[in-house]
Design a protein around this motif. Structure first.
Motif, mmCIF file in Angstrom:
data_model
loop_
_atom_site.group_PDB
_atom_site.id
_atom_site.type_symbol
_atom_site.label_atom_id
_atom_site.label_comp_id
_atom_site.label_asym_id
_atom_site.label_seq_id
_atom_site.Cartn_x
_atom_site.Cartn_y
_atom_site.Cartn_z
ATOM 1 N N HIS A 11 32.529 35.768 7.885
ATOM 2 C CA HIS A 11 31.540 35.033 7.096
ATOM 3 C C HIS A 11 32.069 33.638 6.750
ATOM 4 O O HIS A 11 31.341 32.646 6.808
ATOM 5 C CB HIS A 11 31.222 35.817 5.816
ATOM 6 N N HIS A 13 34.227 31.861 8.444
ATOM 7 C CA HIS A 13 34.185 31.018 9.641
ATOM 8 C C HIS A 13 32.770 30.480 9.866
ATOM 9 O O HIS A 13 32.599 29.325 10.279
ATOM 10 C CB HIS A 13 34.639 31.811 10.873
ATOM 11 N N LEU A 14 31.765 31.305 9.590
ATOM 12 C CA LEU A 14 30.373 30.850 9.712
ATOM 13 C C LEU A 14 30.107 29.721 8.724
ATOM 14 O O LEU A 14 29.481 28.711 9.071
ATOM 15 C CB LEU A 14 29.414 32.011 9.456
#
Length: 293
Positions: A11, A13-14
């Motif tokens: 999450h 990294h998103l």
């Protein structure tokens, strides 16, 4: 099933990828930098206000904290303005490479605001950052104005983060955010009214600009901020810091993919950018080891 930590890591990294996309949106939106920041803050305040109402969170803060939030709102507005103006007068790659110096500026500001000693390796890394910047200035001198704006933006970002770090320990992050965004919006509106820039034409947006602004304010600002606070409950500060340092890399790669030729730089530029990014990562590793010891 993936653990909460692993899901939070993905999450994060998103979220960092989304932050990297804000630079691309800054180039896609045809508005001037000042207008772009006003609409970003205006729409983000609306989204944050709706979120706070749904969550039924109290917005009461002491007067002294309120004044502090207003000042930080001016700082974050100035940071965003210089960031987008740098993109407009140079390009995304130059802006993000110079913006990576924010960690260096933070290392200079932290001893002042937190009364700690200057750390020797931070001074050494500061020299390396200057070397990296010198290489970029030398090979991409036509973008000098953009580099100076991006460096100012990095300084303002570091100043905002260092001061905001004190408030984050005492107050709800969503409440802090809406007051700071609202404060920046208020003073920016006063400036635009004083300079008579708010006219009927100011609110005339093309369909594409309106769409990109909605994405910038909702996904890249309101959502990304709230989501980043949530994942920090499951991940160590070290993991969060190292992952956030990927933002310039994501942004530069996205810019190369979307804008192609206009973002292709001299090979020496990437050497300079690599030196700057490397110092940020190594600095984070050393800080983490010091905390563990």
């Amino acid at each position: 099933m993936p653990s909460d930590n692993f899901k939070s890591y993905l999450h994060l990294h998103l979220i960092v990828f989304i932050w990297g996309f804000t630079a691309v949106l800054g180039k896609l939106i045809s508005l001037e930098a000042l207008d772009l920041v006003w609409f970003r803050m205006f729409l983000a305040v609306i989204f944050m206000f709706i979120y706070i109402i749904i969550k039924k969170e109290s917005m009461r803060v002491p007067p002294k904290a309120f004044v502090g939030f207003m000042i930080l709102g001016i700082i974050i507005a100035a940071h965003w303005f210089t960031f987008y103006e740098a993109i407009k007068v140079s390009n995304i790659s130059i802006t993000l490479a110079c913006l990576s110096t924010g960690a260096f500026f933070a290392s200079l500001l932290e001893p002042i605001f937190y009364n700690r000693k200057v750390i020797w390796y931070e001074v050494f890394f500061g020299v390396l950052v200057i070397v990296g910047l010198a290489i970029i200035f030398n090979v991409e001198s036509q973008f000098k104005n953009g580099m100076l704006l991006a460096l100012l933006s990095a300084f303002l970002s570091a100043l905002f983060s260092v001061i905001n770090g004190k408030y984050a320990k005492e107050y709800n992050s969503n409440v802090i955010s809406i007051y700071e965004l609202g404060g920046g919006l208020f003073f920016l509106t006063l400036y635009l009214l004083f300079t008579e820039k708010i006219t009927q034409r100011f609110f005339t947006l093309s369909p594409s600009d309106f769409l990109w602004l909605l994405i910038l304010a909702s996904v890249c600002t309101a959502y990304a901020f709230s989501a980043s606070v949530k994942v920090m409950k499951f991940l160590s500060p070290y993991t969060v810091m190292l992952t956030i340092n990927l933002e310039p890399i994501y942004g530069i790669l996205l810019a190369l993919l979307i804008f192609k030729d206009s973002e292709n730089m001299d090979s020496m530029f990437y050497i300079g950018a690599f030196i700057i990014l490397s110092t940020v990562v190594i600095n984070g590793i050393l800080k983490n080891r010091k905390v563990k010891n």
